[in-house]
Design an enzyme around this catalytic site. Structure first.
Site, PDB file in Angstrom:
ATOM      1  N   SER B  46       0.806  -1.228   0.000  1.00 58.85           N
ATOM      2  CA  SER B  46       0.000   0.000   0.000  1.00 58.85           C
ATOM      3  C   SER B  46       0.834   1.271   0.000  1.00 58.85           C
ATOM      4  CB  SER B  46      -0.946   0.021   1.204  1.00 58.85           C
ATOM      5  OG  SER B  46      -1.677  -1.176   1.296  1.00 58.85           O
ATOM      6  N   ILE B  48       2.012   2.806   2.539  1.00 54.65           N
ATOM      7  CA  ILE B  48       1.523   3.653   3.638  1.00 54.65           C
ATOM      8  C   ILE B  48       2.547   3.661   4.773  1.00 54.65           C
ATOM      9  CG2 ILE B  48      -0.334   3.997   5.330  1.00 54.65           C
ATOM     10  CD1 ILE B  48      -1.260   4.161   2.399  1.00 54.65           C
ATOM     11  N   HIS B  50       2.319   4.050   8.406  1.00 50.11           N
ATOM     12  CA  HIS B  50       1.279   4.070   9.431  1.00 50.11           C
ATOM     13  C   HIS B  50       1.712   4.910  10.623  1.00 50.11           C
ATOM     14  CE1 HIS B  50      -1.256   0.957   7.568  1.00 50.11           C
ATOM     15  NE2 HIS B  50      -0.108   0.507   7.084  1.00 50.11           N
ATOM     16  N   ARG B 312       2.066 -10.664   1.554  1.00 47.08           N
ATOM     17  CA  ARG B 312       2.664 -10.254   2.834  1.00 47.08           C
ATOM     18  C   ARG B 312       3.111 -11.506   3.580  1.00 47.08           C
ATOM     19  NH1 ARG B 312      -2.664  -8.263   1.457  1.00 47.08           N
ATOM     20  NH2 ARG B 312      -3.487  -7.800   3.518  1.00 47.08           N
ATOM     21  N   SER B 343       6.496   0.662   7.216  1.00 45.51           N
ATOM     22  CA  SER B 343       6.634   1.768   8.167  1.00 45.51           C
ATOM     23  C   SER B 343       7.716   1.483   9.187  1.00 45.51           C
ATOM     24  CB  SER B 343       5.315   1.994   8.911  1.00 45.51           C
ATOM     25  OG  SER B 343       4.222   1.910   8.050  1.00 45.51           O
ATOM     26  N   CYS B 403       3.481   9.809 -20.793  1.00 47.08           N
ATOM     27  CA  CYS B 403       2.450   9.959 -19.761  1.00 47.08           C
ATOM     28  C   CYS B 403       3.035  10.519 -18.474  1.00 47.08           C
ATOM     29  CB  CYS B 403       1.777   8.628 -19.485  1.00 47.08           C
ATOM     30  SG  CYS B 403       1.077   7.861 -20.950  1.00 47.08           S
ATOM     31  N   CYS B 438      -0.740   5.021 -20.135  1.00 50.22           N
ATOM     32  CA  CYS B 438      -0.712   4.104 -21.290  1.00 50.22           C
ATOM     33  C   CYS B 438       0.040   2.829 -20.935  1.00 50.22           C
ATOM     34  CB  CYS B 438      -0.152   4.768 -22.552  1.00 50.22           C
ATOM     35  SG  CYS B 438       1.632   4.641 -22.798  1.00 50.22           S
TER      36      CYS B 438
END
Lengths: 420, 477
Positions: B46, B48, B50, B312, B343, B403, B438
């Protein structure tokens, strides 16, 4: 106001080149064409098959031959062109680009013609489950690798989608000794031209599976196989209809998307159907001074019609440069009853040219049906058609000389009707 | 070859450990089984960072999360990788569950998370107008962030490399043998490495590597998550990372901007047997579609540009397994690093390095290079700086990936920089060429040519990623 350029044309594919020549012919002199690749001609350079130019030159040419004729005229006319140059942003009356020799440059201009063409819809947009191995190519990318680089992309091929590039590639790969096992099309009809179905599939005994899609891609590093499944009228796969093909390559010919990222920056309004700019009969977009033509406006089947449309954009842009912005009273052109879209989407009946061409596509396959054009409720024209199909662009013309009180017309309507 | 330390695994954890160890006078090498670093769990997650409200207070995971979050804030500057503290929102859609927000809030406070706030519906909708209107409240975590997981991994690796750590890709470890004074590591390519210490950062295979030397067996169950990535045109649908309140039916999926301004949704969580099965499935893609719409109703699914899946490494013991193995001295685990592993990674590295260094009595290097310069990105330069760069090297003025606006100069940098790319995916992860809308349709051919020109690898042998993923099948007739 003094501008750096009268007219900047973005893209030197068939649309940009034809637009440039026409604007020059119509008196515009201070033109610049900007092209991101190293050649003029755009995608025509990789279209080494024939079938181009029947309308424009009354001759059957290959893509590079068709492009070469325009390139020569551009050179003969001394129209300036910047190759290897990428436009990074545009606004009304200004274009910013970058290249190796000049760096980052912003030019002001009176008018802009958008001629950036289109791109292929990628695999990710389809959400086909499976791994992400190598060997999955948009058909046009495979065409570039084969026809420009001279490399083989695979030996056993399945093609998803029956767009024209996919069909052309089915033949091309077969001629190169690869085995094209199947072409799958999710719709009950082909997305490509009838002539390509006949010349590229039927002539080589390549099976076309209509109402079929690919529901699984196998192979972790390289494609090893795909699963084909029949779909129902809701386009959802039907259980118990799976077919498996061992293959090393999957080509995608599942739609083209006009490349309007620059247009959006300039606040050009787009059609949710064509994904191209909304234009009036002068091919001017919602932003004054910005015109559009070719596949950036709507995806065409034949390059000849791209050139024709682009020539109009070139003429109209040079009129704009000469005369400035005109007060226009555009009326809408409605599409109904089996007509999916039209280009232009609006016209000014009092200011329009003597004859204008409306290009349109239908929503479905229709047999023995007519196309009718109305001004308010008055029938202007009705054309009988043996067959109408979404894969074939249609045209209908409006003549200004038609005996009608144009100043009272509030809307035009184009629709299909029963042939009686 | 003899080393002080062999690190097995070149994901974000292995590379972070390499960097932490490179501060000391240790002869260290990192072995990676794939053709490039950042090729397993670290490349498909993800992204992220945390804030740390989720792990159970008192656990190692909770401590490492808080420390890792703080470290990423500073390291992103020192090591020049993309990180943004965009904040996370855990949204609640049922009044009767509002107390759960309070529970999460309290857990966060207990863990030492700063910048927590419970918001009323109006405040939430003001922050995120595209959220589903049935939201009744949310927990805002201001320190939650988004990071470029590839950029962070390569930043750790390049900094470690600059400080003397060696790296070998295409080197899968097949056995770890205990010696009298250390270990003998044998690899599939026939290479053998003798070492005093081993660091096991083998991700999905960290149990297999661990079990080579220990009676206390580990067991990893890969957990697969599918994701969908959207066009940048809709990248601003949400600005925070939107989590759903965990319910009995499951954890829900997140909707987040990525650090590169795409929007992303996912992941699912499916227990797998196969440690290599990173395929997406129709069911999972349908599920994230359904669940994401509970957070943001009007997601335009026609704007999906790609979907992908990652695994994971979840260990049966539920927590991370970090530290020296009891019955195998000198062998250090960083195993079972599932979420929030990204993280935690710099904190895991610091903890593990501290333990190893103490044991090895290693000394701090006097001239540790603390900073690292990332790739130049022409898109982020102001016009003056961009023009100066093009003057110096005109290839930065030649755009290859339309792009994402990536120049030939940037692609060459991705290949030529230390530990540079050798495959198309490696180029994509370093400089984003081919990662736009693309999906490399236009630039594949040219990028292959550049890679071939720069490395001398013939075009036919250019791969998408590992050996076997060659793109071409020879010449045409």
């Amino acid at each position: 106001m003094k501008y750096d350029k009268d007219l900047i044309i973005i893209g030197a594919g068939p649309a940009g080149l034809a637009a440039a020549l026409s604007s020059k012919e119509n008196g515009c002199t201070n033109i610049l064409i900007i092209e991101r690749s190293q050649y003029m001609g755009g995608i025509l350079n990789q279209c080494i098959h024939n079938g181009f130019g029947l309308h424009t030159f009354h001759q059957e040419l290959t893509g590079p031959e068709y492009a070469a004729r325009y390139e020569k005229s551009i050179q003969d006319q001394h129209i300036p062109i910047s190759l290897n140059t990428m436009v990074l942003s545009i606004a009304a009356h200004s274009v910013t680009y970058v290249n190796q020799t000049e760096g980052l440059v912003t030019l002001t201009c009176h008018a802009i013609i958008l001629a950036m063409g289109c791109r292929e819809r990628p695999r990710g947009a389809l959400n086909i489950p499976g791994y992400r191995p190598s060997g999955i190519y948009p058909a046009g990318t495979a065409q570039q690798l084969m026809n420009i680089e001279g490399k083989s992309v695979g030996k056993r091929i399945v093609i998803l989608g029956s767009g024209d590039i996919g069909l052309i590639m089915a033949r091309r790969l077969t001629l190169e000794g690869s085995k094209v096992l199947a072409v799958a099309e999710i719709m009950p009809y082909s997305g490509g031209l009838k002539r390509n179905i006949v010349q590229c599939l039927d002539d080589f005994h390549i099976p076309l599976y209509l109402s079929h899609t690919i529901t699984q891609i196998e192979g972790k590093k390289r494609v090893e196989g795909v699963t084909l499944q029949k779909v129902g009228t809701d386009r959802k796969p039907i259980e118990g209809t799976t077919m498996h093909f061992d293959c090393d390559t999957l080509l995608l010919s599942v739609g083209l998307i006009p490349e309007n990222e620059l247009s959006i920056q300039a606040h050009v309004a787009l059609s949710p159907i064509t994904h191209g700019p909304l234009v009036d009969d002068t091919l001017q977009t919602s932003v004054a001074g910005i015109f559009a033509c070719g596949n950036v406006l709507h995806v065409h089947d034949l390059v000849d019609f791209v050139s024709e449309e682009a020539a109009l954009a070139g003429k109209m842009a040079s009129d704009y440069v000469k005369n400035g912005e005109k007060q226009r009273n555009n009326i809408p052109l409605h599409c109904k009853n089996g007509v999916r879209y039209s280009v232009p989407q609006s016209i000014d009946p009092l200011e329009m040219e003597q004859e204008i061409t409306i290009r349109f596509r239908v929503t479905d396959v229709f047999h023995n049906r007519s196309v009718a054009l109305y001004a308010n409720k008055t029938l202007l024209k009705k054309i009988k058609k043996k067959i109408l199909a979404p894969g074939e662009m249609e045209t209908i013309t409006i003549k200004k000389t038609q005996d009608i009180a144009w100043n009272e017309v509030q809307a035009l309507t184009i629709q299909t009707e029963e042939t009686v | 070859m003899e080393y002080d330390v062999v690190i097995i695994g070149g994901g974000v954890v292995g590379c972070a450990i390499a960097r932490s160890l490179s501060k000391y006078t240790l002869d260290t090498i990192l072995l990676e089984k794939e053709e490039d670093l950042c090729s397993g769990t670290s490349k498909a997650n993800s992204g992220i960072v945390h804030s740390g409200y989720d792990p159970k207070p008192g656990t190692l995971m909770a401590q490492l999360n808080i420390e890792g979050n703080a470290l990423i804030h500073t390291l992103s500057k020192e090591l020049d990788f993309d990180f943004k503290e965009n904040g996370s929102l855990i949204i609640c859609r049922e009044k009767e569950h509002l107390d759960q927000l309070k529970t999460l809030y309290n857990r966060g406070i207990a863990n030492g998370v700063k910048g927590l706030e419970i918001l009323q519906k109006e405040q939430v909708m003001q922050l995120e107008p595209n959220l589903n209107n049935d939201v009744v409240g949310a927990l805002l975590c201001k320190t939650g962030g988004i990071v470029d997981p590839f950029g962070m991994t390569y930043a750790f690796a390049e900094n470690a490399f600059a400080n003397g750590v060696k790296f070998q890709c295409n080197t899968p470890v097949i056995s770890v043998e205990k010696l009298k004074n250390g270990y003998l590591i044998s690899c599939q390519n026939g290479k053998k490495f003798q070492t005093k210490y081993v660091v096991n950062a083998a991700g999905l295979y960290s149990d297999v590597i661990h079990n080579e030397v220990s009676q206390h067996q580990l067991h990893i169950t890969p957990r697969r998550g599918n994701y969908m990535l959207f066009d940048k045109a809709i990248g601003n649908m949400v600005s925070h990372t939107i989590f759903q309140l965990p319910t009995q039916k499951g954890k829900g999926v997140l909707v987040t901007p990525t650090i590169h301004n795409n929007m992303m949704i996912g992941p699912t969580s499916v227990h797998m047997q196969d440690r290599e099965d990173t395929s997406t499935t129709a069911e999972d893609l349908a599920l994230i579609k359904e669940l994401a719409q509970k957070s943001v109703t009007a997601i335009p699914f026609q704007s999906v540009i790609t979907s992908f899946s990652g695994l994971r490494a979840a260990e049966d013991g539920k927590d991370f397994v970090i530290g020296e193995v009891e019955d195998s001295k000198g062998f250090f685990d960083a195993a079972g690093i599932k979420s929030p592993g990204l993280s935690c990674s710099p904190a895991i590295a610091e903890h593990l390095a501290k333990a190893l260094v103490a044991k090895a009595h290693a000394q701090k290097k006097p001239h540790f290079i603390k900073t690292r310069q990332g790739q130049v990105r022409t898109k982020d330069l102001d016009p003056t700086a961009y023009n100066a760069l093009i003057k110096k090297n005109p290839l930065y003025g030649k755009i290859v990936c339309r792009c994402e606006q990536i120049s030939e100069g940037e692609i060459i940098d991705a290949i030529q920089r230390p530990l540079g790319a050798t495959s198309l995916d490696g180029i994509k992860r370093r400089c984003r060429a081919g990662s736009g809308r693309c999906q490399a349709g236009f630039c594949t051919a040219r990028t292959m040519e550049i890679l071939s020109e720069q490395t001398g690898i013939p075009l036919e042998q250019i791969t998408k990623n590992a050996e076997g993923s060659e793109l071409l099948k020879g010449e045409i007739k």
